[in-house]
Scaffold this motif. Structure first.
Motif, mmCIF file in Angstrom:
data_model
loop_
_atom_site.group_PDB
_atom_site.id
_atom_site.type_symbol
_atom_site.label_atom_id
_atom_site.label_comp_id
_atom_site.label_asym_id
_atom_site.label_seq_id
_atom_site.Cartn_x
_atom_site.Cartn_y
_atom_site.Cartn_z
ATOM 1 N N ARG A 21 48.070 65.211 25.974
ATOM 2 C CA ARG A 21 46.916 65.830 25.073
ATOM 3 C C ARG A 21 45.664 65.016 25.243
ATOM 4 N N GLY A 22 45.934 64.002 26.170
ATOM 5 C CA GLY A 22 44.669 63.219 26.220
ATOM 6 C C GLY A 22 44.328 62.134 25.275
ATOM 7 N N PHE A 23 45.444 61.596 24.716
ATOM 8 C CA PHE A 23 45.281 60.626 23.707
ATOM 9 C C PHE A 23 45.288 59.176 24.286
ATOM 10 N N TYR A 24 46.186 58.809 25.132
ATOM 11 C CA TYR A 24 45.991 57.626 26.035
ATOM 12 C C TYR A 24 47.052 57.773 27.209
ATOM 13 N N PHE A 25 46.856 56.952 28.409
ATOM 14 C CA PHE A 25 47.554 56.996 29.388
ATOM 15 C C PHE A 25 47.283 55.592 30.231
ATOM 16 N N PRO A 26 48.345 55.268 31.045
ATOM 17 C CA PRO A 26 47.953 53.940 31.787
ATOM 18 C C PRO A 26 46.673 54.052 32.710
ATOM 19 N N SER A 27 46.215 52.964 32.514
ATOM 20 C CA SER A 27 44.804 52.603 33.361
ATOM 21 C C SER A 27 45.232 52.359 34.827
#
Length: 490
Positions: free
Chosen positions: A14-20
């Motif tokens: 849902r687009g909160f956070y993810f790996p850079s």
RNA sequence: GCGAAGUUAGCCCAGCCUGGUUAAGGUACGAGCUUCCCAAGCUCGGGAUCGCGGGUUCAAAUCCCGCACUUCGCACCA
């Protein structure tokens, strides 16, 4: 699936956070990006921080540079202290924390500043060897957790700050002079810090690049009990955790019983607790833990951690350290600047002491997500029960069906609200599906346009938690959202 | 950093052992139909060079090697 994994999945989907840098194979661990949903929520969290800490207490906020000169970290002690002494086995390559290993085998507690040769001597004297394979150790080394960088063509040595507060300490003299400072003076800063962790893990919980919100309270060490504003909150009950036992006790009693050393510390710890109450974190699963001598950071003369219980254990959200005059004294010595200020109450010169609240933003965001997460089995839905003022989306604007002009009416309402509120238009799929989608990212309200809207200009507002709807005039929508959404619940 | 397991579409995953057409399914997503109110149904659609790099082979998601990342354990840490 445990709760941590569930939140992780939600965050990724849902687009909160993810790996850079995730599309590249060489993406280093310990770096994460906030997506559209997460950055909205983080911004709302920061708004709350400004409101409930910075403005409430009348703090001054700064935004300092992330790259700082080497001298800063000589003065702060990070060049020598922010390191782990390591020993490596010659035979099998296993690495160990030298001081921990020595303490474990010999019972010798090494001082923080033990030199390499001291460590090597102890290893030789006690004939220490690798606990895994019995092999001999290499000479001890130190691993500094700061990121070193080179400035300009001559590659002058500088560092990414390992904590935001150093900016505050070195900016203090100018701020105090130009902003008509008076002790006690609280200076706040929110920004990025960088630490080269050996083994970053668990997404937002142990990062190499992370957000901190730090508050440094500069105070006269002789007037730590002269804090008039403590009056209004001294009856607040704090959940303290001291020597492995809980004590629920008012802030005033904690000071009287010498559990908390003075009114100033008690006031700010209480302010902090009042702030976290408003984030929606379950306060019954939090505690202020007093740190033992061995756990404290090298600069702290006493310390509490504000911790929260999550599915993966107790998590430190805020380090509350009394740093005494360690920082200003260090910077004064190295820079050769006089950092004393006048306390106008008795016209004495004083080198201020510092009490700090060092908050981890990313960990706080994670904790709020976890404590807000709710699986409603009765209605087959997952709901993020975020406080409205922390929700990434405040309301969805939904036409019940797309025919008969309902779509156009809903789009009109959306365009009237979108500049003032984080709202979201959705006409795709059944109405139930759209409600579910909103619930999953924590949107507290859904505004639905139906046929009745066309005849009397009313819409329904659905409450995320109760699933109940009420009908109001479109002209009242803005007021309603403002009142309901920004109403602070304590 | 050490050890183990894993990595195929946004997500869950089949296929790998025993190499061989266009990599299957579910879910999610998009369009349409239907329906005024809680993840319904029907039709259609886009989306994967199978973590990255190399090797073996006529042919590699599949076999071999290296690397990265993730998870768990150890060690460590705001």
């Amino acid at each position: 699936m445990n709760t941590y994994d569930t939140i992780m999945k939600l965050a990724l989907e849902r687009g909160f956070y993810f790996p850079s840098c995730e599309i590249y194979g060489d993406a280093p661990a310990g770096f994460w990006d906030y997506g559209p949903t997460g950055v909205n929520m983080k911004n709302r969290f920061v708004e709350l921080w400004r409101r409930e800490l910075v403005r409430r207490d009348g703090m001054l906020e700064i935004d300092g540079s992330q790259i700082m000169s080497k001298s800063i970290f000589i003065a702060s002690g990070h060049i020598t202290n922010f390191t782990d002494p390591m020993i490596i086995c010659k035979q099998c390559g296993s690495t160990f924390r030298a001081d921990k290993h020595i303490a474990e085998i010999t019972g010798h507690e090494l001082p923080e500043l033990a030199s390499g040769s001291e460590i090597d001597n102890i290893i030789v004297e006690n004939k220490l060897s690798c606990p895994k394979c019995g092999g001999p150790f290499e000479k001890s080394t130190r691993f500094n957790m700061m990121f070193k960088i080179g400035i300009g063509p001559s590659n002058d040595e500088a560092y990414l700050r390992p904590e935001t507060c150093q900016s505050i300490f070195v900016d203090f003299p100018r701020i105090f002079k130009t902003m008509r400072g008076r002790l006690p003076l609280a200076i706040a800063q929110l920004g990025k810090s960088f630490r080269n962790e050996i083994a970053p893990r668990q997404s937002l919980l142990r990062l190499r690049e992370f957000y901190q919100a730090e508050i440094e309270i500069f105070c006269n060490p002789n007037r730590l009990d002269e804090v008039p504003k403590f009056e209004e909150m001294k009856k607040k009950v704090l959940r303290l955790y001291i020597n492995d036992s809980y004590q629920e006790i008012t802030a005033q009693d904690a000071v009287d019983q010498l559990i908390i050393p003075n009114n100033l510390v008690a006031y700010y710890l209480t302010l902090l607790v009042l702030f976290y109450e408003k984030t929606g974190i379950d306060m019954n699963r939090t505690r202020l833990r007093q740190l033992s001598t061995s756990e404290k950071a090298f600069y702290a003369s006493f310390a509490f951690d504000f911790e929260v219980e999550t599915s993966i254990g107790w998590l430190e959200l805020v380090a509350c350290n009394y740093r005494s005059d360690y920082d200003l004294r260090g910077h004064s010595t190295v820079s050769k600047q006089n950092l004393h200020v006048i306390d106008p109450i008795d016209n004495t010169k004083v080198l201020p002491n510092v009490f700090e609240l060092s908050m981890g933003i990313d960990r706080s965001i994670y904790s709020i997500l976890e404590h807000s997460f709710f699986e409603d089995f009765e209605h087959e839905r997952t709901v993020l029960r975020l406080r409205p003022y922390l929700a990434p989306i405040l309301a969805g604007i939904l036409p019940l069906i797309t025919k008969d002009g309902l779509r156009e009416k809903a789009q009109l309402i959306y365009s009237q609200l979108k500049l003032d509120f984080p709202v979201f238009y959705d006409e795709s799929g059944s109405i139930g599906r759209r409600y579910r989608r909103l619930e999953e990212i924590g949107a507290p309200f859904a505004v639905t346009v139906d046929r009745q809207t066309l005849s009397d200009d009313t819409v329904t507002i659905r409450n995320r938690d109760t699933m109940l709807q009420l009908r109001i005039q479109i002209s009242e929508l803005s007021n309603y959202l403002h009142k309901e959404a920004y109403k602070l619940v304590s």
